[in-house]
Write a protein that holds these residues in place. Structure first.
Motif, short mmCIF file in Angstrom:
data_model
loop_
_atom_site.label_atom_id
_atom_site.label_comp_id
_atom_site.label_asym_id
_atom_site.label_seq_id
_atom_site.Cartn_x
_atom_site.Cartn_y
_atom_site.Cartn_z
N ILE A 150 -3.00 -6.84 -3.42
CA ILE A 150 -2.88 -7.90 -4.42
C ILE A 150 -4.23 -8.16 -5.08
O ILE A 150 -4.30 -8.54 -6.24
N THR A 151 -5.31 -7.89 -4.34
CA THR A 151 -6.65 -8.05 -4.91
C THR A 151 -6.89 -7.02 -6.01
O THR A 151 -7.47 -7.33 -7.06
N GLU A 152 -6.42 -5.80 -5.80
CA GLU A 152 -6.53 -4.75 -6.81
C GLU A 152 -5.73 -5.12 -8.05
O GLU A 152 -6.17 -4.91 -9.18
N VAL A 153 -4.53 -5.66 -7.85
CA VAL A 153 -3.70 -6.10 -8.98
C VAL A 153 -4.44 -7.17 -9.78
O VAL A 153 -4.47 -7.13 -11.02
N GLU B 176 1.47 -0.66 -13.69
CA GLU B 176 0.46 0.40 -13.73
C GLU B 176 0.10 0.91 -12.34
O GLU B 176 -0.04 2.12 -12.11
N LEU B 177 -0.01 -0.03 -11.39
CA LEU B 177 -0.42 0.34 -10.04
C LEU B 177 0.76 0.71 -9.15
O LEU B 177 0.58 1.17 -8.03
N GLY B 178 1.96 0.49 -9.66
CA GLY B 178 3.14 0.79 -8.85
C GLY B 178 3.26 -0.10 -7.63
O GLY B 178 3.81 0.29 -6.60
N PHE B 179 2.75 -1.34 -7.77
CA PHE B 179 2.75 -2.26 -6.62
C PHE B 179 4.13 -2.88 -6.44
O PHE B 179 4.68 -3.45 -7.38
N GLN B 180 4.69 -2.76 -5.26
CA GLN B 180 5.98 -3.34 -4.94
C GLN B 180 5.81 -4.41 -3.87
O GLN B 180 5.48 -4.11 -2.73
N PRO B 181 5.98 -5.69 -4.23
CA PRO B 181 5.83 -6.75 -3.23
C PRO B 181 6.84 -6.58 -2.10
O PRO B 181 7.97 -6.13 -2.31
N ASN B 182 6.43 -6.94 -0.91
CA ASN B 182 7.32 -6.90 0.26
C ASN B 182 8.09 -8.21 0.30
O ASN B 182 7.66 -9.19 0.89
N TYR B 183 9.27 -8.21 -0.36
CA TYR B 183 10.02 -9.45 -0.48
C TYR B 183 10.61 -9.91 0.86
O TYR B 183 10.81 -11.09 1.09
N LEU B 184 10.89 -8.96 1.74
CA LEU B 184 11.41 -9.36 3.05
C LEU B 184 10.36 -10.15 3.81
O LEU B 184 10.64 -11.22 4.36
N GLN C 97 2.18 -11.80 -18.25
CA GLN C 97 2.38 -10.46 -18.78
C GLN C 97 1.30 -9.50 -18.29
O GLN C 97 1.57 -8.33 -17.99
N ALA C 98 0.04 -10.00 -18.19
CA ALA C 98 -1.04 -9.15 -17.70
C ALA C 98 -0.80 -8.73 -16.25
O ALA C 98 -1.03 -7.58 -15.88
N VAL C 99 -0.30 -9.67 -15.45
CA VAL C 99 0.00 -9.36 -14.05
C VAL C 99 1.13 -8.33 -13.97
O VAL C 99 1.04 -7.36 -13.21
N ASN C 100 2.17 -8.53 -14.77
CA ASN C 100 3.31 -7.59 -14.73
C ASN C 100 2.89 -6.19 -15.19
O ASN C 100 3.36 -5.19 -14.64
N ARG C 101 1.98 -6.12 -16.18
CA ARG C 101 1.49 -4.81 -16.61
C ARG C 101 0.70 -4.13 -15.49
O ARG C 101 0.84 -2.93 -15.25
N ALA C 102 -0.12 -4.92 -14.80
CA ALA C 102 -0.91 -4.37 -13.70
C ALA C 102 -0.02 -3.92 -12.55
O ALA C 102 -0.25 -2.87 -11.94
N LEU C 103 1.00 -4.70 -12.25
CA LEU C 103 1.94 -4.33 -11.18
C LEU C 103 2.60 -2.99 -11.51
O LEU C 103 2.75 -2.12 -10.64
#
Length: 343
Positions: free
Chosen positions: A8-11, A46-54, A38-44
């Protein structure tokens, strides 16, 4: 694909925002300015970051899901509302979970209990048939938004449209075209929208000193087959008519087929009006005159309202006035009403 070691720090670094802003965007727990979101969503992305919703749900107590129950999720009317609702959740961490109530209080109650058991964060009911006191009980267990029903104690959580006025507009349009013998294919007994549309039809006739013979009102269920059979009954009961107001567009389609098979043309022999203005109604033959309900926009509004509730806000639901989309299925009366032979 998620890049190895992405955090999340990288995002936050790529988005140019704080870690807390990234967290709020992912969790949907507080307001985030649109440009930062929008900037956060673009970064997510770009980085392919998938939050661990569970894992997050165990921490926050949220499942990041919203239960949506429609009378029938494959109905063209509800499908367009659901499409708008789904689009309204885009770029948020929330996902809709869909169920059908099938016009049954028992099935609707069962669907609600299933979704609550699965820990949905909120419930949205589209066209509920449940008693008001039961809806009040549900609202005490989970944030609740209701479309198509008015419960006084839940006034701020209910979005209703003026079905009475819409039906009045439809019937008055036919009267202004010179029609005096106007039939109505009504919706199911006890369904609030159906009752209001019947009242609007009757009021327009009454305000113009026109009769409302009971033989010209035929029971239906908002579906094509019932309207088809109902139109055949209208043609066979000996009571003349020159126009039909159908309680929804699906019933107008059924009526159109029955008229066609009896050698009657729309609008040359019978003018036809529907209700809802479904996406395909402008492309029927002939294009259907109908009461416009902005179903997609309604879905978006319901999504925005639900998200506001989940963020601890006290949002208000917008007003959607109904309008009449006049197309080629209606025309000025050019002949007197004719009785068809009994079928």
């Amino acid at each position: 694909m998620k890049k190895s070691g992405t955090t999340i720090t990288e995002v936050a670094r790529v988005a140019g925002v704080s870690v807390s802003t990234v967290s709020r965007t992912i969790n949907g727990t507080a307001f985030v300015a649109e440009d930062k979101r929008q900037a956060v969503n673009r970064a997510l992305q770009e980085l392919g970051f998938q939050p661990n919703y569970l894992a997050k749900s165990l921490i926050t107590g949220r499942s990041m899901t919203v239960g949506v129950i429609a009378e029938d999720i494959v109905s063209p009317y509800y499908a367009d509302v659901i499409r708008g609702f789904e689009h309204g959740l885009f770029d948020t961490p929330y996902q809709p979970v869909l169920q059908s109530g099938h016009w049954s209080q028992q099935r609707e109650s069962g669907a609600i209990e299933t979704l609550i058991y699965r820990k949905v964060d909120a419930l949205v009911l589209l066209g509920s048939t449940l008693p008001g006191e039961e809806l009040l009980d549900i609202a005490g267990r989970v944030p609740l938004v209701v479309f198509g029903r008015h419960v006084p104690e839940l006034d701020a959580r209910c979005l209703t449209l003026d079905q009475y006025q819409g039906a009045y507009l439809a019937t008055r349009h036919l009267i202004e075209l010179g029609h005096r013998d106007i039939a109505h294919l009504r919706g199911p007994d006890g369904q609030q929208d159906a009752e209001e549309r019947l009242r609007g039809y009757q009021a327009a006739l009454r305000d113009n000193d026109l009769p409302s013979p009971p033989e010209l009102v035929v029971q239906g269920d908002f579906l094509e087959q019932a309207a088809y059979q109902g139109t055949l009954r209208l043609l066979g009961n000996g009571c003349p008519f020159t126009a039909i107001f159908a309680a929804n567009d699906q019933m107008a389609v059924g009526a159109r087929l029955a008229l066609y098979r009896q050698g009657l043309r729309v609008p040359d022999d019978v003018s036809l009006v529907g209700f809802d203005d479904l996406p395909g109604s402008a492309f029927t033959t002939p294009p259907l005159t109908t009461v416009h309900q902005p179903t997609y926009q309604i879905g978006r509004a319901l999504a925005a309202h639900t998200l506001g509730l989940l963020q601890g806000e006290m949002p208000t639901l917008p007003d959607f006035p109904l309008t009449l989309s006049i197309r080629e299925s209606t025309r000025s009366l050019r002949r007197t009403a004719a009785r068809r032979p009994a079928l």
